[in-house]
Design a protein around this motif. Sequence first.
Motif, PDB file in Angstrom:
ATOM      1  N   MET A   1       0.856  -1.177   0.000  1.00  0.00           N
ATOM      2  CA  MET A   1       0.000   0.000   0.000  1.00  0.00           C
ATOM      3  C   MET A   1       0.894   1.230   0.000  1.00  0.00           C
ATOM      4  O   MET A   1       1.871   1.306   0.740  1.00  0.00           O
ATOM      5  CB  MET A   1      -0.887  -0.019   1.234  1.00  0.00           C
ATOM      6  CG  MET A   1      -1.631   1.250   1.485  1.00  0.00           C
ATOM      7  SD  MET A   1      -3.280   1.371   0.783  1.00  0.00           S
ATOM      8  CE  MET A   1      -4.024  -0.146   1.224  1.00  0.00           C
ATOM      9  N   ARG A  42      -4.651   6.511  -2.394  1.00  0.00           N
ATOM     10  CA  ARG A  42      -3.776   5.368  -2.115  1.00  0.00           C
ATOM     11  C   ARG A  42      -3.643   4.497  -3.358  1.00  0.00           C
ATOM     12  O   ARG A  42      -4.540   4.460  -4.193  1.00  0.00           O
ATOM     13  CB  ARG A  42      -4.344   4.510  -0.985  1.00  0.00           C
ATOM     14  CG  ARG A  42      -4.241   5.146   0.369  1.00  0.00           C
ATOM     15  CD  ARG A  42      -4.799   4.217   1.406  1.00  0.00           C
ATOM     16  NE  ARG A  42      -4.260   4.532   2.711  1.00  0.00           N
ATOM     17  CZ  ARG A  42      -4.626   3.911   3.813  1.00  0.00           C
ATOM     18  NH1 ARG A  42      -5.528   2.948   3.780  1.00  0.00           N
ATOM     19  NH2 ARG A  42      -4.095   4.248   4.961  1.00  0.00           N
ATOM     20  N   SER A  44      -2.635   0.450  -4.352  1.00  0.00           N
ATOM     21  CA  SER A  44      -2.379  -0.920  -3.866  1.00  0.00           C
ATOM     22  C   SER A  44      -2.397  -1.863  -5.063  1.00  0.00           C
ATOM     23  O   SER A  44      -2.654  -1.449  -6.194  1.00  0.00           O
ATOM     24  CB  SER A  44      -3.436  -1.326  -2.833  1.00  0.00           C
ATOM     25  OG  SER A  44      -4.730  -1.296  -3.419  1.00  0.00           O
TER      26      SER A  44
END
Length: 71
Positions: A1, A42, A44
């Motif tokens: 992440m 974010r 990921s």
Amino acid sequence: MIDLGSFANAENARRLASAMEGLGTVSVDDVTSGSRTLKRVRLSNLADGMTPEMAVEAAARAGATGAVVRR
């Protein structure tokens, strides 16, 4: 992440998220800091061949110089 950044301006968050498309799964979530609601971006599930370091460099090129890898 990878935490790419948090933004008071939703358009800035959308711009960064758009720039990161194709590098992995991009998410934009609301987070609260004090009395303010920010947009947190974010990354990921990185794409094949993409390392966290490469993603941070791509974020910096897009203007997000505070990206942080969370392990």
